[in-house]
Design an enzyme around this catalytic site. Structure first.
Site, PDB file in Angstrom:
ATOM      1  N   ASP A 110       0.861  -1.168   0.000  1.00 16.47           N
ATOM      2  CA  ASP A 110       0.000   0.000   0.000  1.00 16.47           C
ATOM      3  C   ASP A 110       0.910   1.235   0.000  1.00 16.47           C
ATOM      4  O   ASP A 110       2.123   1.151   0.147  1.00 16.47           O
ATOM      5  CB  ASP A 110      -0.939  -0.028   1.221  1.00 16.47           C
ATOM      6  CG  ASP A 110      -2.177   0.800   0.981  1.00 16.47           C
ATOM      7  OD1 ASP A 110      -3.212   0.529   1.599  1.00 16.47           O
ATOM      8  OD2 ASP A 110      -2.122   1.725   0.142  1.00 16.47           O
TER       9      ASP A 110
HETATM   10  C1  GLC Z   1      -4.318   4.227  -0.229  1.00 19.01           C
HETATM   11  C2  GLC Z   1      -5.201   3.060   0.149  1.00 19.01           C
HETATM   12  C3  GLC Z   1      -5.298   1.984  -0.889  1.00 19.01           C
HETATM   13  C4  GLC Z   1      -5.167   2.600  -2.269  1.00 19.01           C
HETATM   14  C5  GLC Z   1      -3.752   3.152  -2.377  1.00 19.01           C
HETATM   15  C6  GLC Z   1      -3.517   3.847  -3.726  1.00 19.01           C
HETATM   16  O1  GLC Z   1      -3.599   4.726   0.860  1.00 19.01           O
HETATM   17  O2  GLC Z   1      -4.961   2.425   1.398  1.00 19.01           O
HETATM   18  O3  GLC Z   1      -6.545   1.304  -0.707  1.00 19.01           O
HETATM   19  O4  GLC Z   1      -5.404   1.634  -3.275  1.00 19.01           O
HETATM   20  O5  GLC Z   1      -3.429   4.060  -1.321  1.00 19.01           O
HETATM   21  O6  GLC Z   1      -4.293   5.005  -3.787  1.00 19.01           O
END
Ligand code: GLC
Length: 733
Positions: free
Chosen positions: A290
């Protein structure tokens, strides 16, 4: 020195051979097996080229509020992936040309984006989708999202989110499919199929990404990004099953989670990321972290510095690093110091290339640059969004059949902050959804009722605060009406990421408005638009009907209008329990039986929740015949058929969902009081009967995992429950 003709001819021949060879290099040969192409390409890549494939940066205006201002590096031609924030393919194609023409081996970039519940045609949030109990419709909606996203230049969506959540203070409860593992698996798999289509290389297919692996919904106190205490037993029986179901459905990738899983963070957990995912489940795609989750291992106290964070995440099984650059900065040293072996690097690169090859990016690296009108908000796309919104709406209460609102009512007071709102009907993760695409509740009702019923609008109050100055106008409208529709709820950013709330009650100003309206003595219909279960202990006794519309997306007004007018018969059922108060959290249907059956209840409030998982009313009545079993005793290698005849005994056509639950009252590991094992939704015309059938497969439906994931199938008594019927049968060795 003068070049002789033969020299010039000779060098031309060499150049032609090189070009011919280049076109014939195995990895560029689309007729060759993908595994051979991967091997060939990896063998040609330098260490730096390999490491670049393991990184993802951002391209376009980074609109993710939770990560704004995050500095990201400039984009090298050999970058593995980019999060693409534009809604057209032009910029993407520019970058792709750079990758294909300027990088030595011409490896295409993989463009990802958060297409969570629609790209531009925004349909209901996932929690609402689950209340439709219509996975086929969810698959269609994801197909719409994939088409719009792929035509905009997106190859890969960070969806579906299948995190089981039972604490609705956690804002991301809106992004999953409710409290049940089986339902999350079915809807997650439907989403994977909708996104990925029949083949990843098909024109409108995009790769899915299961998230957030794993146990993120257990974040303590509902506080996002916090520690999650997940026992090995819970891991296997609650949090992993949806992922296993979606991997069986072919999910190409996963995203590792932020949360610390009982001491080993999700983004550096070898047990989940390698032992389970790669070795036991044989997943051959890849895992992306993430956003900044590798770096955050330092905050979590699992790494002393970026270099250690990169080492732990990469060695645990995270192949691609989202945005924090730790892999790019530190893998070269870690490899030089032999802390990261080359076979791990080659395996990681191979997994990423495998998805790029399967997507057909080497053959079709560019996105056709079609016009917006060809790509977005097509009528058939909006139609699917409307159908899904209609089937997601849950009629929670309908005293004395107050609804639907027929011509017996001439004047309707439409009151509340949600009545004319558009933005908040989109919910969180709006992607490229636009406010003006949304039909408000007011607009939907105006279109539905035209001049037959007069709509008298008054705002009544804001979403929050203590300003009661609009109460008077609302009360006047109410007093001059036959019936009151009060539209309340949450702002779109009160749920989703980084949207934890200490209470699931609505702000007191909204409740106070209802109390004032109650004094008029007029019938009141409460309409709720929200991204989580709400605390209704004070509200539900003051109103005659409650309609939960969730955050329905562009077709919000139209879908609700159809329900309120009776043109559409509500068919939604809750995929998540509504606690009576925040203090009851966690409360969910598949809890275990307490040690004492008549004690251990709250002293200050009832212990029953406001509305259980599976609750949802209809304008018609469905009468269930006797539950029939093909046998009352089966062996472990036999199947049991269960049937029930359901009749629509009302005057209105409708759709009924039968939820089949299994109970195992005595086992070597205690079991939940009941567990959903199958469901089916059918349309029944007025008077029509239909047989609903479940085939019970003992190993699939009666076994359970232990804390190592080993499945146990134990002889003994079992119960099958549907509606208010419960049938006993015995499993024998
Ligand atoms: C965010 C979220 C995740 C998302 C990623 C890209 O912090 O936790 O669900 O897909 O970053 O935006």
């Amino acid at each position: 020195m003068k070049k002789t003709a033969s020299c010039i001819l000779c060098s031309l021949m060499i150049q032609l051979t090189v070009i011919a060879d280049n076109n014939r290099v195995l990895y560029k040969d689309s007729s060759a097996p993908i595994e051979k192409r991967i091997q060939d390409l990896v063998s040609r890549m330098s260490l730096n080229e390999k490491i670049q494939q393991l990184n993802q940066y951002v391209l376009g205006e980074n609109t993710n509020a939770n990560n704004l201002g995050e500095a990201v590096s400039t984009i090298p031609a050999g970058i593995g992936s980019l999060i693409y924030f534009e809604s057209n393919p032009v910029l993407r194609n520019e970058i792709q040309k750079k990758a294909m023409k300027e990088s030595r081996l011409g490896i295409p970039v993989l463009f990802g984006y958060d297409i969570i519940h629609g790209f531009r045609t925004i349909y209901p949030i996932s929690l609402a989708q689950a209340c439709s109990w219509n996975p086929g419709l969810v698959e269609q909606a994801c197909g719409v999202a994939a088409r719009e996203g792929s035509m905009a230049g997106v190859d890969w969506t960070f969806s579906p989110m299948i995190d089981i959540a039972r604490d609705s203070r956690w804002g991301r409860v809106s992004e999953g499919y409710g409290e049940d593992p089986y339902a999350n698996g079915v809807f997650g798999a439907a989403s994977v199929k909708g996104y990925q289509g029949k083949n990843l290389s098909d024109p409108y297919s995009i790769a899915a990404c299961l998230k957030h692996f794993v146990g993120y919904g257990e974040s303590e106190g509902g506080r996002d990004y916090h520690y999650s205490d997940v026992s090995a037993q819970s891991l296997w029986e609650t949090y992993l099953p949806p992922y296993e179901a979606c991997i069986k459905a072919g999910a190409a990738t996963l995203m590792s989670s932020f949360n610390d899983i009982s001491g080993i963070p999700g983004s550096a957990n070898p047990y989940t990321l390698t032992t389970i995912l790669k070795q036991q489940w044989k997943h051959d795609g890849f895992v992306i972290s993430d956003w900044n989750a590798v770096d955050q291992l330092i905050n979590q106290g699992f790494a002393a510095n970026k270099k250690e964070a990169a080492c732990k995440a990469f060695m645990a099984g995270v192949e691609m690093d989202m945005t924090d650059n730790d892999y790019a900065d530190f893998l070269p040293q870690l490899i030089a110091e032999k802390k990261v072996p080359m076979e791990r690097v080659n395996d990681a690169v191979s997994r990423i290339l495998r998805i790029k090859f399967r997507l057909g990016l080497f053959e079709h690296p560019y996105t056709p640059e079609a016009s917006e009108s060809e790509r977005l908000l097509l009528p058939q796309s909006i139609e699917i969004a409307r159908k899904l919104a209609e089937e997601s709406i849950v009629l929670l209460k309908n005293e004395k059949q107050l609804l639907p609102i027929t011509s017996r009512y001439k004047r309707v007071a439409l009151i509340g902050p949600m009545a004319k709102d558009k933005e908040n009907l989109l919910g969180a993760w709006q992607a490229h959804g636009q406010v003006n695409d949304v039909e408000s509740i007011f607009e939907g009702l105006e279109k539905e009722w035209k001049s037959n019923i007069e709509l008298d609008y008054a705002k009544g109050c804001d979403f929050e605060g203590d300003n009661e100055s609009d109460f008077k106008e609302a009360l006047t409208a109410a007093q001059n009406s036959d019936i009151i529709l009060v539209c309340l709820g949450e702002k779109g950013n009160w749920s989703g990421e980084n949207a934890s709330r200490s209470t699931i009650a609505l702000p007191s100003i909204q409740e106070k408005l209802v109390s004032e309206l109650k004094r008029t003595g007029k019938p009141i219909v409460l309409i709720l638009s929200n991204g989580r279960p709400l605390e209704l202990i004070r509200l539900r006794s003051q109103v005659d009907a409650i309609v939960e519309i969730w955050q329905p997306g562009v077709a919000g007004g139209a879908s609700l209008a159809g329900i309120l007018s009776g043109r559409i018969n509500p068919s939604g059922k809750l995929a998540i329990t509504f606690p009576l108060t925040t203090g009851q959290i966690p409360v969910y249907y598949n809890m275990r039986q307490s040690a004492r059956l008549k004690e251990g209840f709250y002293q200050d409030i009832p212990t029953e929740p406001a509305y259980w998982f599976g609750h949802g009313l209809s304008y018609t009545t469905f009468t269930y015949g006797n539950l029939k079993l093909s046998a009352t005793k089966i062996k472990k290698n036999e199947k049991l058929i269960a049937e029930v005849e359901v009749q629509n005994t009302g005057a209105m056509d409708g759709k009924e969902t039968v939820l089949w639950f299994i109970s195992d009252p005595v086992a070597s590991i205690t079991r939940p009081m009941k567990e959903l094992k199958f469901f089916e939704k059918k349309e029944l015309k007025a008077g029509q009967k239909s047989i609903f059938r479940m085939e019970i497969d003992p190993m699939r439906d009666l076994s359970f995992p232990d804390s190592n994931g080993l499945r146990h199938l134990e002889a003994g008594d079992f119960y099958l429950t549907i509606g208010n019927q419960k049938a006993k049968f015995e499993l024998v060795d």
